[in-house]
Design a protein around this motif. Structure first.
Motif, short mmCIF file in Angstrom:
data_model
loop_
_atom_site.label_atom_id
_atom_site.label_comp_id
_atom_site.label_asym_id
_atom_site.label_seq_id
_atom_site.Cartn_x
_atom_site.Cartn_y
_atom_site.Cartn_z
N ILE A 151 46.00 44.40 38.42
CA ILE A 151 44.70 44.71 37.83
C ILE A 151 44.18 43.52 37.03
O ILE A 151 43.01 43.13 37.14
N ALA A 152 45.05 42.93 36.22
CA ALA A 152 44.65 41.78 35.42
C ALA A 152 44.19 40.63 36.32
O ALA A 152 43.15 39.99 36.05
N GLN A 153 44.92 40.35 37.37
CA GLN A 153 44.56 39.26 38.27
C GLN A 153 43.23 39.55 38.98
O GLN A 153 42.40 38.65 39.14
N THR A 154 43.05 40.80 39.41
CA THR A 154 41.82 41.18 40.10
C THR A 154 40.62 41.05 39.17
O THR A 154 39.57 40.51 39.55
N PHE A 155 40.76 41.54 37.95
CA PHE A 155 39.67 41.45 36.98
C PHE A 155 39.36 40.00 36.64
O PHE A 155 38.20 39.61 36.50
N GLY A 156 40.40 39.18 36.49
CA GLY A 156 40.20 37.77 36.19
C GLY A 156 39.45 37.06 37.31
O GLY A 156 38.57 36.23 37.06
N ALA A 157 39.79 37.40 38.55
CA ALA A 157 39.12 36.78 39.70
C ALA A 157 37.65 37.18 39.79
O ALA A 157 36.84 36.45 40.36
N GLN A 158 37.31 38.33 39.19
CA GLN A 158 35.94 38.82 39.25
C GLN A 158 35.14 38.48 37.99
O GLN A 158 34.06 39.03 37.78
N GLY A 159 35.68 37.60 37.17
CA GLY A 159 34.91 37.04 36.08
C GLY A 159 35.15 37.62 34.70
O GLY A 159 34.52 37.18 33.73
N ALA A 160 36.03 38.60 34.58
CA ALA A 160 36.28 39.20 33.26
C ALA A 160 37.06 38.25 32.36
O ALA A 160 37.85 37.42 32.83
N GLN A 161 36.83 38.39 31.07
CA GLN A 161 37.67 37.75 30.07
C GLN A 161 38.83 38.72 29.82
O GLN A 161 38.67 39.74 29.17
N VAL A 162 40.00 38.39 30.36
CA VAL A 162 41.13 39.32 30.40
C VAL A 162 42.03 39.14 29.18
O VAL A 162 42.44 38.01 28.85
N HIS A 163 42.35 40.25 28.53
CA HIS A 163 43.32 40.27 27.44
C HIS A 163 44.46 41.19 27.85
O HIS A 163 44.25 42.39 28.09
N ILE A 164 45.66 40.63 27.91
CA ILE A 164 46.84 41.36 28.35
C ILE A 164 47.66 41.77 27.14
O ILE A 164 48.07 40.92 26.34
#
Length: 260
Positions: free
Chosen positions: A24-37
């Motif tokens: 999910i984190a990788q998918t969101f990151g690829a779609q432009g989100a600023q990801v916080h894990i």
């Protein structure tokens, strides 16, 4: 216009160091989100974040035990102070337990509750005021097919995922007027490192046989790939899913409806 983009969205994903959370984190990151894990296993979280950044995305890791409410609030507040908002929360951190009523010890039951139930509650509790103040947000919880059907030898796990499902419905109902959507996904078996470890530990020398047997318990004939859950999560957290709230989405290869 490209669909399902998360540009300028701040997304928090718990348990993003491995398995479904990592996908999910990788998918969101690829779609432009600023990801916080948020990850108890900080090293696993760092690996995920490095992969996201290497692919051109944005990702930050926060060491956090989701069962500790004070720690969760501190991390979420810090994210908001830095990013200015918090658009998406995905509650994926969780643990499993094998056992029926008679062989589930109290400490095992409590441990599953603390992570799967209280951890999900803690994270939603920590972000809800911010989402209200900014005019909306999206929460996605990871439940399980065990939320809806009986699974052998999964008493504590089923208890916890049933709670995740019903908390999802409650939050969705309570915050309709605040423009906060809350849904959950219910995977069947997903091929993650946890599955490989479980098979190796419990069936040494029979790994290939047991993997095939477990795969065939899904009517579709295989386990899900983590990225498939990631893609469903992406849709449900995107603006394109703006009319969806208070819903559980099985991603189960037909397990719930066709396994008879």
């Amino acid at each position: 216009m490209e669909l399902f983009r998360l540009d300028n969205k701040v997304a928090v994903i718990t348990g993003g160091g491995s398995g479904i959370g990592q996908a999910i984190a990788q998918t969101f990151g690829a779609q432009g989100a600023q990801v916080h894990i948020l990850e108890l296993n900080e090293e696993g979280g760092k690996t995920t974040a490095e992969e996201i950044r290497a692919a051109g995305g944005q990702a930050t890791v926060h060491a956090c035990n989701v069962a500790d409410q004070a720690a969760v609030i501190a991390v979420m507040d810090g994210i908001v102070q830095t990013a200015g908002k918090l658009d998406i929360l995905v509650n994926c951190a969780g643990i499993a337990h094998v056992g029926n009523l008679e062989n589930t010890a109290e400490q095992d039951f409590d441990k599953v509750y603390q992570v799967n139930v209280k951890g999900t509650y803690n994270c939603m509790y920590a972000v809800i005021k911010q989402m209200k103040a900014q005019g909306g947000g999206v929460i996605l919880n990871v439940a399980s097919i065990a939320s809806s059907v009986g699974i052998p030898d999964r008493l504590a796990y089923s208890m916890s995922k049933g709670a995740v499902l019903t908390m999802t419905l409650s939050v969705a109902k309570d915050y309709l007027g605040a423009n906060i959507r809350c849904n959950c996904v219910s995977p069947a078996r997903v091929h993650t490192p946890f599955v490989d470890g479980f098979i190796a530990k419990n069936y040494p020398g029979r790994e290939a046989e047991m993997f095939e047997k477990l795969s065939k318990t899904q009517p579709i004939g295989r386990m899900a790939k983590p990225v498939e859950v990631g893609n469903l999560a992406l849709f449900l957290c995107s603006d394109e899913a703006g009319f969806i709230t208070g819903t559980d989405y099985p991603i189960d290869g037909g397990f719930i409806r066709l396994n008879n």
